[in-house]
Enzyme design. Structure first.
Site, PDB file in Angstrom:
ATOM      1  N   GLU A 104       9.342   2.392  -2.299  1.00  0.00           N
ATOM      2  CA  GLU A 104       8.577   1.649  -3.306  1.00  0.00           C
ATOM      3  C   GLU A 104       9.207   0.289  -3.599  1.00  0.00           C
ATOM      4  O   GLU A 104       8.493  -0.698  -3.768  1.00  0.00           O
ATOM      5  CB  GLU A 104       8.409   2.472  -4.581  1.00  0.00           C
ATOM      6  CG  GLU A 104       7.654   3.772  -4.402  1.00  0.00           C
ATOM      7  CD  GLU A 104       6.345   3.651  -3.631  1.00  0.00           C
ATOM      8  OE1 GLU A 104       5.641   2.622  -3.764  1.00  0.00           O
ATOM      9  OE2 GLU A 104       6.014   4.578  -2.877  1.00  0.00           O
ATOM     10  N   CYS A 121       2.317   6.430   3.679  1.00  0.00           N
ATOM     11  CA  CYS A 121       2.115   5.430   2.651  1.00  0.00           C
ATOM     12  C   CYS A 121       0.645   5.416   2.260  1.00  0.00           C
ATOM     13  O   CYS A 121      -0.232   5.467   3.130  1.00  0.00           O
ATOM     14  CB  CYS A 121       2.533   4.057   3.187  1.00  0.00           C
ATOM     15  SG  CYS A 121       2.331   2.701   2.026  1.00  0.00           S
ATOM     16  N   HIS A 144       8.154  -2.146  -1.076  1.00  0.00           N
ATOM     17  CA  HIS A 144       6.829  -2.701  -1.391  1.00  0.00           C
ATOM     18  C   HIS A 144       6.938  -3.868  -2.371  1.00  0.00           C
ATOM     19  O   HIS A 144       6.255  -4.887  -2.212  1.00  0.00           O
ATOM     20  CB  HIS A 144       5.933  -1.640  -2.039  1.00  0.00           C
ATOM     21  CG  HIS A 144       5.133  -0.829  -1.089  1.00  0.00           C
ATOM     22  ND1 HIS A 144       4.196  -1.364  -0.240  1.00  0.00           N
ATOM     23  CD2 HIS A 144       5.119   0.506  -0.872  1.00  0.00           C
ATOM     24  CE1 HIS A 144       3.643  -0.398   0.467  1.00  0.00           C
ATOM     25  NE2 HIS A 144       4.189   0.756   0.105  1.00  0.00           N
TER      26      HIS A 144
END
Length: 187
Positions: free
Chosen positions: A150, A107, A153
């Site tokens: 993603e 990441c 996130h």
């Protein structure tokens, strides 16, 4: 324009992104800047939280990778070079019948820290582009993994949260050291 990437222990990484309701040139410019930032960092995905913005948008670009995945965008096998880089606005995903695969992930908000994460191999994602048009994507392999990472996130979930206890324990010292460095930079 390349933007600064937020590192682990910055509070914005734990914030759920606000849905995007305005689709304008500013949003398209932000997506372009995120792609520039991701490319500069040699990444394949970047969420808005990673540049300090708690909104529901991420970008991905799998062009530089081995294409060990399949995809279908809006019912068609569109050539990858026509859809990458891709901005996903207000995305969601659901697993499709497939294996659960363990794969080492990294990441951009965790420089030089990697660990195994289990994820479904095949998913269906729905999202809007930067102009507000809705899309449906079925994909597997690295494409599916990148989207799941993603979207995590965007919801304040980090890849370290998805690791088993033994995997996380093996990198815990590095995670704590990164947290200390991040806090020191923040003052």
């Amino acid at each position: 324009m390349v933007l600064p990437i937020v590192h682990y222990n910055d509070p914005v990484l734990r914030q759920k992104g606000e849905p995007i309701t305005t689709f304008d040139e500013a949003l398209a410019d932000l997506a372009d800047n995120m792609v520039d930032t991701m490319d500069e960092a040699n990444g394949i995905g970047l969420a808005a939280q990673q540049i300090g913005r708690a909104i529901q948008m991420c970008v991905i670009d799998l062009m530089p990778t081995d294409r060990d995945f399949t995809w279908e965008l809006d019912g068609a096998k569109t050539p990858l070079d026509l859809i990458m880089p891709m901005a996903l606005v207000n995305p969601t995903w659901e697993p499709l019948p497939s294996e659960i695969i363990v794969y080492e992930e990294g990441c951009l908000s965790f420089p030089d820290i990697r660990g195994d994460v289990e994820r479904p191999d095949k998913i269906k994602a729905v999202f809007q582009d930067t102009m507000g048009a809705s899309h449906s994507l079925i994909c597997d392999g690295l494409f599916a993994r990148c989207i799941q990472h993603e979207i995590d996130h965007l919801n304040g979930t980090l890849f370290i949260d998805r690791m088993t206890k033994p995997v996380r324990a093996a990198i815990e010292r590095d995670i704590k050291a990164l947290a200390v460095r991040t806090k020191a930079k923040q003052g």
